[in-house]
Design an enzyme around this catalytic site. Structure first.
Site: not given
Length: 407
Positions: A361, A387, A131, A302, A291, A136, A266, A389, A134
């Site tokens: 990358i 669902e 909500e 590395q 690339r 968590s 979960r 945090t 409301a």
């Protein structure tokens, strides 16, 4: 009880390969378009329904897989394809889990088939818990359900938010307060059937990521549903509330209906995150190998190679946590160390980190929409939010380990 294994059996491998093909051939080619349109990809959902991916039978088969690996395998492959489209395909499942977790056999048999529809008329369903004030903090929920004994009906009033498929769904599963004095323990879940007067869609949210998944407010104004739409039934509710009042007097903690749904889902969310992370890693690996700069592939550096090593290690670790929690759940092993929350926490954080590393990358190319890692990074941000945090997952884990109500 099935033994825990890190290998898929032959049947599971066939399903995984089949899903991977659908994700590669149908979902991925449509991902950029529906992300830009920010609309529910009904044609893709219908394609999923045609081959049986979007169906009650398929998810039931995976849900009851004794190894526990069916659902996480499905989630990983679909979300490897694209998170937004995949959430549109699997979003109905959260409402279905809400009914499975709290409903009677009759309610399960009546409502879950209606959530999916059929190949010629696909439907979606919505689970409505959060909500505006409301999320968590479920104890602050304000949506009320009042029983009209004379008519054997429940009257629902309130506003739900962040509802996947909210307003466009046929069946809505709504969590509401039935006893305000019990806080989060005084909640119950209700089916709101298709076309019920008083339910309407509020604001549709324009989101940072998972744009192909519809997210909106659901407004309930004197919504009347039959007594049979209370999941679990009135007798079971009255018994549960009586126990909750007794436990409240004794200081004992008890779970509520919404938390039962989230707890069951979960590890599945963790698997979604693994799929997105794996997709970004594979793009980054392919890019690093092909690339060239200064006459050699950039993977020879590395700084790039070590990032790829860390990315793959984190993805594999996340998958193992998800598989462990999924196996425990299906085999009735209690989460004594909050293993479900562990899997969701680690996988979610891994997805955010890995997709960010993939952009790094790819450099400037990774920051453009010409490459999918930009979209994957936007999509990955949701895993640490919805669902529960990451902060809530850490709180759940800490409370479980310490055995005290840490705040």
């Amino acid at each position: 009880m099935a033994e825990f294994t890190m290998e898929l059996n032959d049947e599971q491998q066939e399903v995984r390969d089949w899903l991977h093909g659908f994700a590669a051939d149908v979902i991925r080619p449509a991902a950029a378009e529906w992300d830009e349109r920010e609309e529910t990809p009904w044609p893709v959902i219908q394609e999923a329904a045609k081959i049986g991916v979007y169906s009650l039978d398929f998810y039931a088969q995976q849900y009851f897989d004794p190894t526990g690996l069916g659902i996480p395998m499905v989630m990983e492959e679909l979300f490897w394809g694209d998170a937004g489209i995949a959430l549109s395909i699997v979003g109905t499942g959260l409402a279905a889990v809400g009914v499975l977790a709290n409903g009677t056999e009759e309610q399960i048999g009546t409502w879950i088939p209606q959530m999916y529809g059929d190949v010629n008329d696909v439907k979606v369903a919505a689970f409505c818990s959060s909500e505006p004030d409301a999320g968590s903090d479920v104890a602050s929920m304000r949506t009320r359900a009042v029983y009209d004994e004379a008519k054997d009906e429940w009257v629902l009033n309130g506003t739900k938010t962040w509802a996947t498929n909210g307003g466009i769904a046929g069946v809505h599963v709504v969590v509401a307060v039935v006893d305000p004095e019990l806080g989060s323990k005084g909640h119950a879940s209700f089916i709101v059937p298709p076309g019920t007067p008083g339910l309407s869609q509020g604001q549709k949210f324009k989101k940072h990521g998972i744009r192909a998944s519809h997210t909106a407010e659901v407004v309930l104004e004197n919504v009347r549903v039959p007594g049979s739409c209370l999941l679990g039934g009135k007798e079971k509710l009255d018994e549960r509330l009586a126990r909750a009042r007794e436990r409240a007097r004794s200081g004992e903690r008890v779970k509520n209906a919404a938390m039962a749904t989230f707890e069951a889902s979960r590890p599945a969310v963790g698997a979604m995150a693994v799929g997105t992370a794996r997709a970004a890693y594979e793009v980054a690996l392919d890019y690093a190998v092909t690339r060239e700069q200064f006459g050699r592939p950039i993977v020879d550096n590395q700084g790039v190679a070590f990032q790829l090593a860390d990315m793959r290690t984190s993805i594999d670790a996340a998958r193992l946590l998800v598989w462990r929690a999924s196996w425990m759940a299906v085999n009735g092993k209690p989460f004594t160390a909050a293993e479900g929350s562990m899997s969701k926490l680690f996988a979610s954080e891994t997805a955010k980190k890995v997709t960010g590393q993939a952009i790094q990358i790819l450099g400037g190319n990774g920051y453009t929409r010409e490459y999918p890692v930009e979209r994957m990074h936007r999509d990955a941000a949701i895993y640490t939010i919805f669902e529960g945090t990451s902060e809530i997952q850490r709180l759940v884990i800490a409370r479980t380990l310490a055995g005290v109500p840490i705040r």
